[in-house]
Design a protein around this motif. Structure first.
Motif, PDB file in Angstrom:
ATOM      1  N   TYR A 106      26.977 -25.369 -11.698  1.00  0.00           N
ATOM      2  CA  TYR A 106      26.069 -25.608 -12.815  1.00  0.00           C
ATOM      3  C   TYR A 106      25.619 -27.065 -12.784  1.00  0.00           C
ATOM      4  O   TYR A 106      26.440 -27.966 -12.637  1.00  0.00           O
ATOM      5  CB  TYR A 106      26.800 -25.273 -14.120  1.00  0.00           C
ATOM      6  N   SER A 153      33.182 -25.689 -10.034  1.00  0.00           N
ATOM      7  CA  SER A 153      34.476 -25.044  -9.842  1.00  0.00           C
ATOM      8  C   SER A 153      34.381 -23.678  -9.177  1.00  0.00           C
ATOM      9  O   SER A 153      35.384 -23.150  -8.697  1.00  0.00           O
ATOM     10  CB  SER A 153      35.189 -24.905 -11.188  1.00  0.00           C
ATOM     11  N   ASP A 212      29.616 -28.767 -13.217  1.00  0.00           N
ATOM     12  CA  ASP A 212      30.755 -27.887 -12.979  1.00  0.00           C
ATOM     13  C   ASP A 212      30.535 -27.203 -11.643  1.00  0.00           C
ATOM     14  O   ASP A 212      29.624 -26.384 -11.525  1.00  0.00           O
ATOM     15  CB  ASP A 212      30.876 -26.859 -14.106  1.00  0.00           C
ATOM     16  N   TYR A 240      24.722 -18.434  -8.952  1.00  0.00           N
ATOM     17  CA  TYR A 240      25.689 -17.352  -8.994  1.00  0.00           C
ATOM     18  C   TYR A 240      25.612 -16.580  -7.683  1.00  0.00           C
ATOM     19  O   TYR A 240      24.595 -16.601  -6.996  1.00  0.00           O
ATOM     20  CB  TYR A 240      25.398 -16.391 -10.155  1.00  0.00           C
ATOM     21  N   TYR A 275      21.793 -23.042 -12.687  1.00  0.00           N
ATOM     22  CA  TYR A 275      23.043 -22.405 -12.283  1.00  0.00           C
ATOM     23  C   TYR A 275      22.830 -21.624 -10.988  1.00  0.00           C
ATOM     24  O   TYR A 275      21.766 -21.045 -10.771  1.00  0.00           O
ATOM     25  CB  TYR A 275      23.499 -21.387 -13.345  1.00  0.00           C
ATOM     26  N   PHE A 304      30.037 -17.019 -10.949  1.00  0.00           N
ATOM     27  CA  PHE A 304      29.589 -18.399 -11.083  1.00  0.00           C
ATOM     28  C   PHE A 304      29.939 -19.223  -9.849  1.00  0.00           C
ATOM     29  O   PHE A 304      31.058 -19.124  -9.325  1.00  0.00           O
ATOM     30  CB  PHE A 304      30.254 -19.011 -12.316  1.00  0.00           C
TER      31      PHE A 304
END
Lengths: 113, 114
Positions: free
Chosen positions: A48, A58, A56, A35, A33, A45
């Protein structure tokens, strides 16, 4: 044992330049991930990965941001045409499986002047 | 002057006292919750987690309580030590597989006075 490693720890760049931030996850962790954390705020976020694919994305703020994980281990976050608002700490985390706790690195502090 | 982002909620306690840090989460569909500790210049460090089928979970010196009715989470630290001084974040996510995104709260600064 070795934790999540991020390089560089600090990066200063000029507005408009391109930067790459690297993350080495914990060995064997399938999920990775990215961040972003601004001063005084919780991590936000970005993207991922499960294995090599972005499951993801987004949270990526715009198309200047891109991340890859070509072999399912090391990941690189790429920022084109950096802006002063991109200044933040970029955190990488990995987890053994998707629903396991995330283990964070110490981040890369990016400063865009 | 200071930026708005620096005004973290702060909890100041005496060494040896118990600390309680509270968090209101946003999504009633969230079913997994984690507390993280973040020291200056470091990444968040996992403390304890809890799933929505539980209302209490204990670790070493820490207890997490979950109240799903009011969407409230708390972290209790027993016999607080100077080394506990840090910013504490709660985080939430769903376990439905639709997303693996972990959403963080704004954080609470715990200041332990010796």
């Amino acid at each position: 044992g070795a934790g999540v490693s991020q390089t560089p720890s600090n990066k200063v760049t000029e507005k408009g330049k391109y930067v790459e931030l690297r993350c080495d996850p914990i060995s064997g962790h399938t999920a990775l991930y990215w961040y972003r954390q601004s001063l005084g705020q919780g991590p936000e976020f970005l993207i991922y990965f499960q294995g090599t694919g972005a499951a993801d994305d987004s949270g990526l703020p715009n198309d200047r941001f891109f991340a890859v994980r070509p072999e399912g281990s090391v990941s690189t976050l790429k920022i084109q045409r950096t802006e002063r608002g991109d200044s933040a700490v970029y955190l990488c985390a990995s987890s053994l499986m998707p629903n396991s706790p995330l283990h964070f690195g110490n981040g890369t502090r990016l400063t865009v002047t | 002057g200071e930026s708005v982002g620096l005004h973290l909620p702060t909890l100041s306690v005496q060494e040896g006292d118990n600390s309680i840090i509270n968090c209101a989460y946003s999504n009633s569909a969230s079913d997994y919750f984690i507390w993280y500790k973040q020291e200056s210049g470091k990444g968040p460090q996992f403390i304890i987690d809890i799933r929505s089928n539980m209302d209490k979970r204990q670790g070493q010196r820490v207890t997490v309580l979950l109240n799903k009715t009011v969407k409230h989470l708390s972290l209790q630290i027993a016999a607080t030590q100077p080394g506990d001084s840090a910013v504490y974040f709660c985080a939430e996510k769903g376990l439905d597989g639709a997303t693996n995104k972990l959403i963080f709260g704004t954080g609470t600064l715990l200041a332990v006075q010796p």
